[in-house]
Enzyme design. Structure first.
Site, PDB file in Angstrom:
ATOM      1  N   GLY A   3      59.328  62.435  69.525  1.00  0.00           N
ATOM      2  CA  GLY A   3      58.474  62.333  70.710  1.00  0.00           C
ATOM      3  C   GLY A   3      57.630  61.064  70.716  1.00  0.00           C
ATOM      4  N   ASN A  11      63.575  69.590  68.070  1.00  0.00           N
ATOM      5  CA  ASN A  11      64.622  70.305  68.823  1.00  0.00           C
ATOM      6  C   ASN A  11      65.045  69.527  70.070  1.00  0.00           C
ATOM      7  OD1 ASN A  11      62.490  70.658  70.573  1.00  0.00           O
ATOM      8  ND2 ASN A  11      62.525  72.907  70.555  1.00  0.00           N
ATOM      9  N   SER A  58      63.584  69.013  72.774  1.00  0.00           N
ATOM     10  CA  SER A  58      63.257  69.634  74.066  1.00  0.00           C
ATOM     11  C   SER A  58      62.527  68.653  74.974  1.00  0.00           C
ATOM     12  CB  SER A  58      62.411  70.895  73.871  1.00  0.00           C
ATOM     13  OG  SER A  58      61.208  70.589  73.190  1.00  0.00           O
ATOM     14  N   SER A  62      43.507  68.054  70.019  1.00  0.00           N
ATOM     15  CA  SER A  62      43.295  67.313  71.271  1.00  0.00           C
ATOM     16  C   SER A  62      41.828  67.306  71.661  1.00  0.00           C
ATOM     17  CB  SER A  62      44.110  67.995  72.369  1.00  0.00           C
ATOM     18  OG  SER A  62      43.689  67.573  73.640  1.00  0.00           O
ATOM     19  N   TYR A 119      47.642  75.623  77.292  1.00  0.00           N
ATOM     20  CA  TYR A 119      47.911  74.503  76.371  1.00  0.00           C
ATOM     21  C   TYR A 119      46.686  74.246  75.491  1.00  0.00           C
ATOM     22  CZ  TYR A 119      48.025  69.735  74.631  1.00  0.00           C
ATOM     23  OH  TYR A 119      47.932  68.635  73.811  1.00  0.00           O
ATOM     24  N   LYS A 160      45.627  74.687  71.105  1.00  0.00           N
ATOM     25  CA  LYS A 160      44.991  73.738  70.173  1.00  0.00           C
ATOM     26  C   LYS A 160      43.772  74.380  69.507  1.00  0.00           C
ATOM     27  CE  LYS A 160      47.976  70.515  70.842  1.00  0.00           C
ATOM     28  NZ  LYS A 160      49.020  70.317  69.836  1.00  0.00           N
ATOM     29  N   TYR A 192      43.068  63.899  69.221  1.00  0.00           N
ATOM     30  CA  TYR A 192      43.384  62.660  69.938  1.00  0.00           C
ATOM     31  C   TYR A 192      42.662  62.665  71.279  1.00  0.00           C
ATOM     32  CZ  TYR A 192      47.745  63.391  67.185  1.00  0.00           C
ATOM     33  OH  TYR A 192      48.684  63.673  66.226  1.00  0.00           O
TER      34      TYR A 192
HETATM   35  P1  NAD Z   1      56.029  64.678  73.021  1.00  0.00           P
HETATM   36  O1  NAD Z   1      56.430  65.772  73.944  1.00  0.00           O
HETATM   37  O2  NAD Z   1      56.453  63.298  73.342  1.00  0.00           O
HETATM   38  O3  NAD Z   1      56.511  65.006  71.541  1.00  0.00           O
HETATM   39  C1  NAD Z   1      56.596  66.320  71.058  1.00  0.00           C
HETATM   40  C2  NAD Z   1      57.944  66.475  70.360  1.00  0.00           C
HETATM   41  O4  NAD Z   1      58.031  67.792  69.826  1.00  0.00           O
HETATM   42  C3  NAD Z   1      59.135  66.298  71.305  1.00  0.00           C
HETATM   43  O5  NAD Z   1      60.048  65.392  70.712  1.00  0.00           O
HETATM   44  C4  NAD Z   1      59.732  67.699  71.423  1.00  0.00           C
HETATM   45  O6  NAD Z   1      61.139  67.654  71.589  1.00  0.00           O
HETATM   46  C5  NAD Z   1      59.322  68.317  70.097  1.00  0.00           C
HETATM   47  N1  NAD Z   1      59.174  69.775  70.108  1.00  0.00           N
HETATM   48  C6  NAD Z   1      58.460  70.553  70.956  1.00  0.00           C
HETATM   49  N2  NAD Z   1      58.564  71.853  70.600  1.00  0.00           N
HETATM   50  C7  NAD Z   1      59.352  71.893  69.490  1.00  0.00           C
HETATM   51  C8  NAD Z   1      59.815  72.920  68.654  1.00  0.00           C
HETATM   52  N3  NAD Z   1      59.534  74.209  68.895  1.00  0.00           N
HETATM   53  N4  NAD Z   1      60.602  72.610  67.600  1.00  0.00           N
HETATM   54  C9  NAD Z   1      60.932  71.317  67.340  1.00  0.00           C
HETATM   55  N5  NAD Z   1      60.527  70.291  68.096  1.00  0.00           N
HETATM   56  C10 NAD Z   1      59.742  70.573  69.167  1.00  0.00           C
HETATM   57  O7  NAD Z   1      54.432  64.771  72.886  1.00  0.00           O
HETATM   58  P2  NAD Z   1      53.418  63.739  72.247  1.00  0.00           P
HETATM   59  O8  NAD Z   1      52.647  63.111  73.353  1.00  0.00           O
HETATM   60  O9  NAD Z   1      54.086  62.890  71.248  1.00  0.00           O
HETATM   61  O10 NAD Z   1      52.419  64.755  71.541  1.00  0.00           O
HETATM   62  C11 NAD Z   1      52.524  65.057  70.159  1.00  0.00           C
HETATM   63  C12 NAD Z   1      51.463  66.070  69.791  1.00  0.00           C
HETATM   64  O11 NAD Z   1      50.178  65.534  70.101  1.00  0.00           O
HETATM   65  C13 NAD Z   1      51.544  67.394  70.529  1.00  0.00           C
HETATM   66  O12 NAD Z   1      51.185  68.420  69.644  1.00  0.00           O
HETATM   67  C14 NAD Z   1      50.512  67.249  71.625  1.00  0.00           C
HETATM   68  O13 NAD Z   1      50.018  68.494  72.048  1.00  0.00           O
HETATM   69  C15 NAD Z   1      49.455  66.443  70.922  1.00  0.00           C
HETATM   70  N6  NAD Z   1      48.588  65.679  71.821  1.00  0.00           N
HETATM   71  C16 NAD Z   1      49.141  64.779  72.677  1.00  0.00           C
HETATM   72  C17 NAD Z   1      48.321  64.057  73.537  1.00  0.00           C
HETATM   73  C18 NAD Z   1      48.915  63.065  74.510  1.00  0.00           C
HETATM   74  O14 NAD Z   1      48.208  62.653  75.432  1.00  0.00           O
HETATM   75  N7  NAD Z   1      50.153  62.632  74.367  1.00  0.00           N
HETATM   76  C19 NAD Z   1      46.933  64.248  73.508  1.00  0.00           C
HETATM   77  C20 NAD Z   1      46.408  65.177  72.607  1.00  0.00           C
HETATM   78  C21 NAD Z   1      47.240  65.878  71.751  1.00  0.00           C
HETATM   79  C1  UD1 Z   2      45.342  65.626  80.074  1.00  0.00           C
HETATM   80  C2  UD1 Z   2      45.113  67.079  79.821  1.00  0.00           C
HETATM   81  C3  UD1 Z   2      44.734  67.279  78.365  1.00  0.00           C
HETATM   82  C4  UD1 Z   2      45.819  66.717  77.456  1.00  0.00           C
HETATM   83  C5  UD1 Z   2      46.068  65.262  77.808  1.00  0.00           C
HETATM   84  C6  UD1 Z   2      47.254  64.732  77.060  1.00  0.00           C
HETATM   85  C7  UD1 Z   2      44.385  68.039  81.955  1.00  0.00           C
HETATM   86  C8  UD1 Z   2      43.260  68.639  82.714  1.00  0.00           C
HETATM   87  N1  UD1 Z   2      44.091  67.577  80.724  1.00  0.00           N
HETATM   88  O1  UD1 Z   2      44.115  64.933  79.791  1.00  0.00           O
HETATM   89  O2  UD1 Z   2      44.559  68.654  78.105  1.00  0.00           O
HETATM   90  O3  UD1 Z   2      45.444  66.809  76.094  1.00  0.00           O
HETATM   91  O4  UD1 Z   2      46.344  65.132  79.217  1.00  0.00           O
HETATM   92  O5  UD1 Z   2      48.450  65.246  77.532  1.00  0.00           O
HETATM   93  O6  UD1 Z   2      45.499  67.956  82.451  1.00  0.00           O
HETATM   94  N2  UD1 Z   2      44.552  60.907  87.065  1.00  0.00           N
HETATM   95  C9  UD1 Z   2      44.673  60.451  88.355  1.00  0.00           C
HETATM   96  N3  UD1 Z   2      45.910  60.419  88.925  1.00  0.00           N
HETATM   97  C10 UD1 Z   2      47.040  60.811  88.268  1.00  0.00           C
HETATM   98  C11 UD1 Z   2      46.907  61.278  86.925  1.00  0.00           C
HETATM   99  C12 UD1 Z   2      45.643  61.322  86.369  1.00  0.00           C
HETATM  100  O7  UD1 Z   2      43.687  60.082  88.999  1.00  0.00           O
HETATM  101  O8  UD1 Z   2      48.132  60.779  88.850  1.00  0.00           O
HETATM  102  C13 UD1 Z   2      43.226  60.912  86.432  1.00  0.00           C
HETATM  103  C14 UD1 Z   2      42.761  62.297  86.020  1.00  0.00           C
HETATM  104  O9  UD1 Z   2      42.011  62.894  87.025  1.00  0.00           O
HETATM  105  C15 UD1 Z   2      41.900  61.961  84.786  1.00  0.00           C
HETATM  106  C16 UD1 Z   2      42.505  60.677  84.222  1.00  0.00           C
HETATM  107  O10 UD1 Z   2      43.322  60.140  85.257  1.00  0.00           O
HETATM  108  O11 UD1 Z   2      40.612  61.689  85.183  1.00  0.00           O
HETATM  109  C17 UD1 Z   2      43.344  60.919  82.997  1.00  0.00           C
HETATM  110  O12 UD1 Z   2      44.291  61.947  83.286  1.00  0.00           O
HETATM  111  P1  UD1 Z   2      45.428  62.354  82.242  1.00  0.00           P
HETATM  112  O13 UD1 Z   2      46.180  61.154  81.810  1.00  0.00           O
HETATM  113  O14 UD1 Z   2      46.211  63.482  82.853  1.00  0.00           O
HETATM  114  O15 UD1 Z   2      44.615  62.854  80.970  1.00  0.00           O
HETATM  115  P2  UD1 Z   2      43.496  63.980  80.842  1.00  0.00           P
HETATM  116  O16 UD1 Z   2      43.317  64.728  82.099  1.00  0.00           O
HETATM  117  O17 UD1 Z   2      42.303  63.349  80.237  1.00  0.00           O
END
Ligand code: NAD
Ligand code: UD1
Length: 341
Positions: free
Chosen positions: A13, A35, A37, A128, A153, A157, A181
């Protein structure tokens, strides 16, 4: 000398692939379990292009006790697990809560159970910023009280952190670092790996880059009447490569200090409004973003940004990429994905 092995779940991911690169470049051996997904297997070749090493890979579901036990029994020499695997779309989690609880919590419990059984001592968990909800005081520190989750979601966490805390308490031989993060953005400077959202992006950064690429007609800004300095929502946008680096620091810290459980914020200490991010993207890349003002999105908090002093003091980590470089990398990645010059 033999390289220390790290198991990365969800390593194909967005954040996992950048972390796999950083780990291999720091001399670790990497085994990815995914996986697929929400990712593609060819990410492994991209990691090999960047680092010269293709990580070992097991296509498996972390919720499956049989396959995870089999993989862990064959890799019980690993020094740690970085657990990224989770579903992460907030809206989807509201529509399909059971799917989110099953996937995210069963994965975590299965991983923990096998770490205990096979004596793999160090866990890094992807938590998160959403665990802070709408905090009373900004910026948030690790001492800021957690709020009830506003989505399934987010609840996975908050519950995930509790499950880990209880497991470490019962198994003092385990160490765990929970990394909260803030808003990861950007891509690897090579342009070979980055974020690949499925369908219409929920998050702001991929929506901006897809609008710039002409895939989306215009960006909707969700609300301009928030009680913030310019009326737009404020977040802490942090380079995904800085996030990746923190995982290496966390693993090294656990190997050296055997700390039990610790929790760290990963942010820049800088809050940026939606409009400020758009303007910074436009100026870094010399491109205009077509946008319109829309209704507030339910569940959005007005402002959220973090102090990461604790990660700095204990892990020696700090966000170091410039916003301009991060925004350039995001656009370069989108251009590569879209086949644009
Ligand atoms: P992502 O979806 O790109 O990566 C997650 C990966 O996990 C994917 O490759 C998916 O195929 C795999 N996966 C999901 N369920 C699985 C399972 N049951 N078994 C095996 N593989 C599985 O997401 P990401 O942005 O890289 O996020 C990584 C982690 O960080 C997640 O736990 C997410 O909740 C957390 N997180 C992400 C953000 C963000 O903004 N990207 C912010 C805060 C926390
Ligand atoms: C979102 C999730 C958070 C998750 C994080 C990473 C919600 C409420 N929160 O955070 O739980 O951990 O993503 O996946 O969904 N925005 C726009 N237009 C858009 C998209 C976003 O104006 O098309 C604004 C939103 O209102 C926000 C900011 O951009 O103020 C950031 O949005 P986003 O990237 O979705 O992150 P979070 O909402 O902070």
């Amino acid at each position: 000398m033999q390289k220390s092995k790290i198991i990365i779940t969800g390593g194909c991911g967005y954040i996992g692939s950048h972390t796999a690169v950083a780990l291999q470049q720091s001399g670790f051996k990497v085994l990815i379990i995914d996986n697929l997904s929400n990712s593609q297997e060819n990410v492994l070749d991209k990691i090999a292009d960047i680092t010269g090493i293709k990580p070992d890979f097991e296509k498996a579901d972390c919720t499956n006790p049989i396959s995870i036990k089999d993989i862990f029994s064959k890799n019980n020499d690993a020094v740690g697990v970085i657990h990224f695997a989770a579903l992460k779309a907030v809206g989807e989690s509201v529509a399909h809560p059971i799917m989110y609880y099953k996937n995210n919590l069963n994965s975590l419990m299965n991983i923990l159970e096998n770490m205990v059984e096979f004596n793999i001592p160090n866990l890094v968990f992807s938590s998160s910023a959403c665990v802070y909800g709408e905090p009373e005081k900004l910026p948030v520190t690790e001492q800021t009280p957690l709020q009830p989750a506003t989505s399934p979601y987010g609840a996975t966490k908050v519950m995930g952190e509790t499950i880990i805390k209880d497991t470490v308490r019962a198994h003092p031989e385990l160490n765990a670092i929970q990394l909260r993060y803030f808003n990861p953005i950007g891509a690897h400077p090579s342009g070979k790996i980055g974020e690949l959202p499925n369908g219409v992006p929920n998050n702001l950064m991929p929506y901006i880059t897809q609008t710039a690429a002409g895939i989306r007609e215009r960006l909707s800004i969700f609300g301009n009447d928030y009680p913030t300095h310019d009326g737009y929502c404020v977040r802490d946008y942090i380079d995904v490569n800085d996030i990746a680096d923190a995982h290496i620091d966390a693993i090294q810290y656990m190997i050296k200090n055997n700390p039990g459980i610790e929790t760290f914020n990963l942010g820049t200490g800088r809050g940026l409004s939606v409009m400020e991010l758009i303007k910074a993207f436009e100026s870094a890349n010399n491109i205009k973003i077509n946008y319109t003002i829309a209704e507030r999105r339910p569940g959005d908090v007005p402002e959220l940004w973090a102090i990461s002093d604790l990660a700095n003091q204990k892990l020696g980590w700090a966000a170091k990429r410039s916003l301009e470089d991060t925004l350039k990398s995001a656009w370069q990645w989108q251009k590569n994905v879209s086949g644009l010059k």
